[in-house]
Design an enzyme around this catalytic site. Structure first.
Site, PDB file in Angstrom:
ATOM      1  N   LYS A  48      -3.470 -17.473 -32.057  1.00  0.00           N
ATOM      2  CA  LYS A  48      -3.160 -17.469 -33.547  1.00  0.00           C
ATOM      3  C   LYS A  48      -2.141 -18.087 -33.920  1.00  0.00           C
ATOM      4  CE  LYS A  48      -3.646 -13.578 -36.123  1.00  0.00           C
ATOM      5  NZ  LYS A  48      -3.329 -12.195 -36.105  1.00  0.00           N
ATOM      6  N   ARG A  83       2.216  -9.838 -36.573  1.00  0.00           N
ATOM      7  CA  ARG A  83       0.779  -9.933 -36.042  1.00  0.00           C
ATOM      8  C   ARG A  83       1.132 -10.177 -34.424  1.00  0.00           C
ATOM      9  NH1 ARG A  83      -3.239 -10.570 -40.431  1.00  0.00           N
ATOM     10  NH2 ARG A  83      -1.928 -11.014 -42.269  1.00  0.00           N
ATOM     11  N   GLY A  86      -8.470  -6.767 -33.267  1.00  0.00           N
ATOM     12  CA  GLY A  86      -8.236  -5.290 -33.951  1.00  0.00           C
ATOM     13  C   GLY A  86      -7.590  -4.466 -32.687  1.00  0.00           C
ATOM     14  N   MET A  92      -4.955  -4.762 -31.053  1.00  0.00           N
ATOM     15  CA  MET A  92      -3.274  -4.648 -31.141  1.00  0.00           C
ATOM     16  C   MET A  92      -2.791  -4.321 -32.529  1.00  0.00           C
ATOM     17  SD  MET A  92      -2.226  -7.463 -28.053  1.00  0.00           S
ATOM     18  CE  MET A  92      -3.104  -8.748 -28.561  1.00  0.00           C
ATOM     19  N   ARG A 100      -9.832 -20.252 -36.237  1.00  0.00           N
ATOM     20  CA  ARG A 100      -9.981 -20.088 -34.933  1.00  0.00           C
ATOM     21  C   ARG A 100     -11.364 -20.326 -34.759  1.00  0.00           C
ATOM     22  NH1 ARG A 100      -9.439 -13.625 -34.509  1.00  0.00           N
ATOM     23  NH2 ARG A 100     -10.798 -13.012 -36.225  1.00  0.00           N
ATOM     24  N   HIS A 132     -32.805  -0.067  -6.651  1.00  0.00           N
ATOM     25  CA  HIS A 132     -34.263  -0.785  -6.603  1.00  0.00           C
ATOM     26  C   HIS A 132     -34.731  -0.860  -8.198  1.00  0.00           C
ATOM     27  CE1 HIS A 132     -38.432  -0.174  -6.278  1.00  0.00           C
ATOM     28  NE2 HIS A 132     -38.637  -1.116  -5.268  1.00  0.00           N
ATOM     29  N   SER A 159     -30.827 -20.014   3.747  1.00  0.00           N
ATOM     30  CA  SER A 159     -30.864 -19.316   2.424  1.00  0.00           C
ATOM     31  C   SER A 159     -29.855 -18.051   2.666  1.00  0.00           C
ATOM     32  CB  SER A 159     -32.080 -18.799   2.112  1.00  0.00           C
ATOM     33  OG  SER A 159     -31.896 -18.370   0.603  1.00  0.00           O
ATOM     34  N   CYS A 200     -30.150 -16.831  -2.155  1.00  0.00           N
ATOM     35  CA  CYS A 200     -31.278 -15.984  -2.533  1.00  0.00           C
ATOM     36  C   CYS A 200     -30.950 -14.561  -3.036  1.00  0.00           C
ATOM     37  CB  CYS A 200     -32.599 -16.285  -1.991  1.00  0.00           C
ATOM     38  SG  CYS A 200     -32.490 -15.244  -0.281  1.00  0.00           S
ATOM     39  N   TYR A 233     -29.555 -25.557  -3.798  1.00  0.00           N
ATOM     40  CA  TYR A 233     -29.885 -24.896  -4.682  1.00  0.00           C
ATOM     41  C   TYR A 233     -29.518 -23.280  -4.980  1.00  0.00           C
ATOM     42  CZ  TYR A 233     -33.138 -22.633  -1.575  1.00  0.00           C
ATOM     43  OH  TYR A 233     -33.639 -22.050  -0.352  1.00  0.00           O
TER      44      TYR A 233
END
Lengths: 887, 887
Positions: free
Chosen positions: A25, A95, A104, A106, A339, A457, A774, A841, A861
């Site tokens: 701000k 502020r 909102g 603080m 902002r 799972h 991998s 992976c 990858y």
């Protein structure tokens, strides 16, 4: 005396790049001030002071106090008014404002500077005593609540009481006298409760307010918000002291909020709302319905034009969509805040793409404008936002797999499958899921479990399938026999066949049926992903076990399969019978016979995958889980199986007992199975290469041949010899098949690096013939950090909240610890073979921070579940763009 | 043609340092030949040829064949005889001989060179037709059995048949004609079974025999022997072709075996036995009782003197006790073999010490002469060797903890405790043991379990206590209800109260009571250990949980406690009640209250340990196991506990269920417990420091003060912050107590390195204040290699036999993989703090190869169970001496 550190900056002294010091701000107010935009003057106390405040035992040092006094004096001079002046008082707001937005969370104090004297001066000066007393009333209430910590309800009681007495319906019905009475009673209440009066000295008000704002940095809400929104590394909030302007000084005054583009859709249309003769909090309070900001064009055309021009200027300046607050005080426009506006994922994509079109930003910048994690919203069915606000949340679990699901409750996988077959939408509700439930999970619109974490799972499988899942919902009690779902402490009982709705993105469970919306992958999405693909350096593959998943992943841009888990294939239909027959065999012959029954199934699985991937590499992991996972656990199921297999129940039970493991994670699984029972991998390798040959050969009907790139991955390798033995066996089979078919297929044999030991001897594993690595980061994390994924849920939350782990290491790769193992493995592996192909992976492969890590460490990858493929693509692009910026 | 490689060496061409190439036997025969000792001439085919033999598909190359022919020709020239000569044939033996001794495991052919013609020549030449035909009979039988693979029983039948027919009781009763008949029938049998005749060509006999000996290198017995005796890295056996000499040519001939010192006791007295008019195999066969070698002095004084002189010369030359074979052929002494003699541990120690006294070897050499593992024999009660040979072995398990035990069978720990209290000797027989059994285990003379490996609970605890244990005995079936122990497939049932005897060094279980012998730690043992202590560089501590164990370990030379496991203390007597109360508490207050009850117990435990260690450091590990280990598992025990604790059975069951873990190894234990329930460690730290203060303060009565060096060890640390948090808490408690007591105690706080991640961030852990590292190599192996100690038994054996792991990684530290983690941790840790104290406290700490590893990697100390302390001391000395030798 040494040069004092600068702790306080007037708006003229700062700029937008000083966010860390001045907060968002403060920096933006300074920037706009320097752009010549009409911002009420003021100054900012830096975030460093906040840090200092805590280090000094929640007090301001005299040096800071001195600097504030100087800036206040400058402000008074500039405005020609004095704080607390009995005739023409300067009023200011106090502020908070940190480098990241904590909306909102603080504290804020408005109208500071009023007291029993100056309120009279303000009344006279504005000619509006009611305004003056209303402002004073607000100050006393706010200050009393926020700074002096008198219960908010105490003030509300007084206000309500006076309104009742006076027959006033709204606050606006109160007269000046009423307000004076309220102020009197407020002050009396404060004295009564705290034993000290509301401070009449404006400087005391000011220091009290500053302290309160700094103090609010560490209130519960703010800390929790930072945690939830992953906001880290900030030293504190800044405090902005700004001259008050008033939108409630008559019909030529007003206040509003506007966005330079639509924050929901991203559409490039001026958007917002305002109220005349009102203060900001009135807009929020919702007492009067605000008007769309476009209506201002008619009401105050010049002001409107000025506002639009200003907003455009600010957007052009910041090169991003702006969220701005403005106040019109007696016909003069003030900008109170600007902002970068928060936006939905859809809007983020659209705005980023259009800003490129408008020449404001580059494609690289556009890429950085969209948070990869946010894309999740775009890829799944969602709850209709309106329907959602009206729905009844009956329970909350973990947001295990995003999307929305509406369906009839079923309690077993078999029921899920049956009902789905007959065309019904079902939600599968289980205490926890197991691999046997896979068909039922596939058939369900959503999955709800009572137990298990983000990597249980249910969660892992659901994410893989792109199915909505709420896991570990401790609020529900499942009675499978009675077929009921009871909500703890609420007395709600849901029976089989009744409807529930899940929001997998929030973990909420709703009673009944709520409306949903299908995902829309707009053209802008495609455009942005195209740019991401152009810039990113590492490939993105998918974890997919079925042709369907593979096809979904291709649609999302996957460039191959990085992990096909073959064990899932072992559960479908009749296959499990052959698997169990294999397990119950006591010799190689018996096992080989049972495996022969599985071969055609496995082969057809792989044919489907190779076709779906159409020339992209397909990495197939040979069987990984311990054999006991394929045997039943419940007494009844054991009995049924014994009858079906025509074996003695006792024998079967003994076999199950024999296979039981104390720590299955560290047990007889992965390549260890193949060392003991090599025939299992033999069958799988045969199926893979036969499938590859079939697909690679041109079809006798259509003549079409599809390129295949099988990559055979040996799991759980810990030693060189495991790999070399099993590779040798596999190569023999593959070469024989290829020779017999008289065809050449480029195949690779590599290994998962998931046992820490493998990382430590990675060079030797490559020497012994591994063609790719991998990283199985799930198991690498489990073993490397000694954490059982299934058990650690109990304490990991505490570990994260106490900062022992920065993130849950099963969600975000632990780059320091497990990352070190990975670095060691890569360094050692590539020291032998410089072009060693390296991928990941584990579940982490679709997590943006981990993707960036993989980019930095030179991975070829990442591989992730289909629905995370776009996220990984964008995260990879982020990493590449950030790299460019560093240069 | 290039220079051919030398494959065959005459005895004149070799020497004792060529063991790798010529085998032990060949090298020693060569050495003796060059010393001028009368050795029957011959030559050796190298071990490289054995390797070549296998690589060429079990054939000899023509190059090798040519070289053999040349050497044979030389030998014939030297002896003035030809192989197969019809008048005066040369006879040779063909024997195996690898670089390491594999006694009796490989094949031998004697009397080679005889055929239907030369047997007649030999008869004439020796004037002893019976000798000639007996020699021929032996050749045909040996060759038929070993080379042609006709069943040994086939020959025995014929022999028995002829003996029966002729009424001959012993072989010696057979006449020349009988022997001719036997030879005829042997040859017919060979032709009948194999379809080819016994070869008459001596060269064919020779090549057949050479092939057979090379082939026997990989027969089952030989492979298994190498495995069991940890003989590795050999490329094959050599083959020795040596002129036959005969001890059975009359009363001026004979054969014998002698030792330069007593191989059982080590006494420096000439020792051995011989038979006149006999061949070596007759001594072995035991048909006639041999005479002690000293009797030869009377019988053939000159030969005796020559033998003693020769033996002494060889011993002086080799500087070690010799095991020699000799033959006297018609008044002439031949030495057939000399090698360093095998000996018992007691003899090894005595001989080594006395050789130093005799000035033959140095102290360093003496140290290397005793295998540290061998010491085990000396430290425990043993079965009387005579009694043992007469005992009935009814089952075999793993030799889990050495020593001998005789006692009544009991099936529960409680019974063991009770019976022992009343003075009975008991052997505790369990399917497997659990921490609850600890009292009963302590009370038992021995422990026998049906399940579990070398590192199962029973094995680890028993070794720690020095109690004999046979674990994982699959031959037994335990019926706890019926209180019987049934021997599988044998129909033997042993009831409670009946006696069994265990040999923990071999894993044998005997029926009934066998005699035992107490260990004798002779003066020589002390002398040798003193030399070891002088030379070794690293300290040796012990793992001990009780003052008794600590005292035993001190006796064995422990220099401190490297690991005191506090959890064992939680089970004794009433303590478990307080522990359970703590676990079942739902809040800090409840837990703290329960822990307060444990505090005095813990404190007195530590007082005892500090006193026993009398100034040496005592490393105390704070609580490590998951809490569920302290709760009962059986339904009945749960019910009892619920009643005792006055809680609802359902609540208790729910708590147990809640604490259940899928992978407890990776679960909520170690310092993770303290992160969640810091009050547990608070209590333990308080107990430690209060105990230390009590011991360090001078006694009000005797005025004696004992120095204390407490080292507080935090287990299972994976992250920096766990350590720093818990250390900070501990330091606060310690400092407060010290200040209050106004005393200074040098204490250290450090951590176990047992989670791989900890090794990877070791530098940061030291930065955060760790003052020592102790490698918990059990868990480090479990996590690092992904092997559950409790489960891996099923496949680890196969892993070792297939060479995937060189050794069971739970017995011998995996230096390549887990060792790398250790190297990384040390390097990182010492990069921050160069003098960081480093130890090991896993089971490996008493294993000689691991001790040498620790020496090399710069450990400050190893810690092991009390009974392994001398082993570790000697192993550490070995490492230091080897280091010196390298320089």
């Amino acid at each position: 005396m040494s040069e004092a550190k600068k702790h306080v900056y007037s708006f003229e002294e700062g700029n937008k790049d000083m966010k860390q010091l001045l907060g968002g701000k403060g920096a933006n107010l300074a920037e706009m001030t320097s752009l010549g935009i009409t911002v009420p003057p003021g100054f900012t106390i830096t975030t460093e002071v906040c840090d200092l405040y805590y280090k000094s035992g929640r007090t301001l040092t005299s040096e800071v106090k001195d600097q504030i006094a100087i800036k206040l004096n400058e402000l008074e001079n500039k405005m020609g008014k004095r704080l607390g002046d009995a005739n023409d008082p300067l009023l200011v707001s106090v502020r908070s404002g940190a480098a990241a937005s904590l909306p909102g969370m603080m504290d804020t104090i408005l109208n500071l500077g009023l007291n029993d004297q100056s309120v009279l001066g303000l009344a006279t000066k504005t000619g509006n005593p009611r305004f003056a007393w209303d402002s004073y009333r607000r100050l006393v209430q706010m200050y009393g609540d926020v700074v002096m910590e008198v219960e908010h309800a105490d003030f509300e009681h007084i206000l309500e009481n006076v309104k009742d007495t006076k027959g006033a319906k709204f606050d606006t019905d109160l007269t000046t006298e009423d307000l004076m009475e309220i102020v009197r009673r407020y002050k009396a209440k404060i004295l009564e409760v705290k034993g000290i009066p509301f401070p009449q000295d404006p400087l005391e008000q000011l220091s009290g307010s500053i302290n309160a704002v700094f103090g609010s940095w560490n209130n519960y809400r703010a800390v929790r918000y930072r945690e939830l929104n992953d906001i880290r590394g900030l030293i504190g909030t800044a405090v902005n002291i700004q001259t008050m302007v008033f939108g409630n000084l008559g019909e030529d005054s007003g206040t509003g909020v506007c966005f330079t583009r639509n924050p929901s859709t991203g559409e490039a249309k001026f958007y917002g709302e305002y109220l005349m003769n009102a203060q900001g909090e009135d807009v929020v309070a919702g007492i009067r319905t605000p008007k769309p900001v476009t209506a201002l064009e008619e009401q105050m055309p010049e002001i409107y034009r000025e506002l639009v021009d200003t907003c455009n200027r600010v957007e052009q300046h910041y090169k991003d969509m702006q969220d701005m607050e403005f106040t019109i005080q007696q016909g003069k426009l003030y900008i109170l805040q600007a902002r970068n506006g928060k936006r939905t994922a859809a809007a983020a994509v659209k705005i980023a793409v259009e800003l490129v079109g408008e020449g404001l930003i580059t494609k690289d910048e556009a890429i950085l404008r969209v948070d990869p994690n946010q894309l999740n919203q775009l890829l799944h069915k969602q709850l209709d936002p309106v329907a959602k606000t009206q729905g009844e949340v009956i329970a909350r679990g973990l947001p295990a797999s995003p999307g929305a699901a509406v369906g009839e409750v079923v309690f077993t996988a078999a029921e899920a499958f049956e009902k789905a077959q007959s065309g019904l939408d079902v939600v599968l509700v289980r205490i926890e899921t197991s691999p046997e439930d896979i068909d039922g999970m596939h058939s369900s619109k959503g999955i709800l479990t009572a137990r298990g974490g983000m990597t249980s799972h249910a969660a892992v499988v659901a994410r893989g399938m792109g199915t909505c899942c709420v896991a570990g919902c401790a609020d529900i009690i499942i009675d499978e026999k009675a077929k009921t779902l009871t909500i703890r402490d609420k007395g709600i009982v849901i029976k089989e066949g009744e409807f529930i709705t899940l929001d997998g993105a929030t973990g909420e469970v709703f009673n009944g049926r709520l409306g949903t919306m299908e995902p829309e992958l707009s053209g802008d999405f495609g455009t942005l992903m195209g740019w991401a693909d152009e810039v990113r350096k590492i490939g993105v593959r998918t974890n997919a076990d079925t042709p369907h998943d593979a096809a979904v992943a291709r649609k999302f841009g996957a460039e191959g399969i990085g992990l096909c888990r073959t064990e899932h294939m072992f559960f479908e239909g009749d296959r499990i019978k052959a698997v169990r027959e294999m397990i119950l065999s006591n010799d190689v012959e018996g096992r080989t016979k049972a495996l022969a029954k599985l071969l055609p199934y496995q082969k057809s699985d792989f044919v489907g995958l190779f076709q779906a991937m159409d020339g992209y590499a397909v990495t197939i992991r040979l069987l990984d889980p311990p054999l006991h996972e394929f045997l039943p656990k419940e007494e009844k199921d054991i009995y049924d199986l014994a009858r079906e297999m025509q074996v003695d129940v006792g024998t079967l039970r003994a076999k199950i007992e024999e296979l039981h493991e104390f720590n299955p994670m560290l047990g007889h699984r992965g390549c260890r199975l193949a060392v003991t029972y090599p025939e299992i991998y033999d069958m799988q390798v045969t199926a893979i290469i036969e499938a590859a040959i079939e697909v690679a050969k041109s079809c006798p009907n259509c003549g079409r041949a599809t390129e295949v790139k099988p990559e055979i991955m040996i799991p759980l390798v810990a030693t060189t010899k495991e790999f070399s033995m099993l590779k040798e066996r596999a190569v023999k089979i593959v070469e024989e098949k290829l020779a017999a078919a008289n065809i050449k297929i480029a195949y690779k044999i590599g290994t998962m690096i998931e046992v820490p030991r493998a990382a430590l001897v990675a060079d030797k594993i490559v020497e012994s013939g591994a063609e790719f690595f991998s990283f199985g980061t799930n198991d690498l994390t489990q073993m490397g950090a000694g954490l059982s994924r299934d058990d650690a849920g109990r304490f990991l939350k505490e570990y994260v909240s106490q900062g022992i782990f920065e993130y849950d290491p099963f969600e975000v790769l632990d780059q320091e610890g497990i990352g070190e193992l990975i670095r060691i493995a890569i360094q050692k592996g590539r020291s032998v073979k410089a072009d060693l192909k390296i991928g990941i992976c584990g579940e982490h492969g679709g997590e943006p921070k981990t993707v960036e890590f993989c980019h930095r460490e030179g991975f070829n990858y990442v591989s992730c579940s289909p629905f995370r493929v776009p996220i990984a693509r964008l995260a990879a692009a982020h990493a590449a763009v950030k790299d460019k910026l560093k240069k």
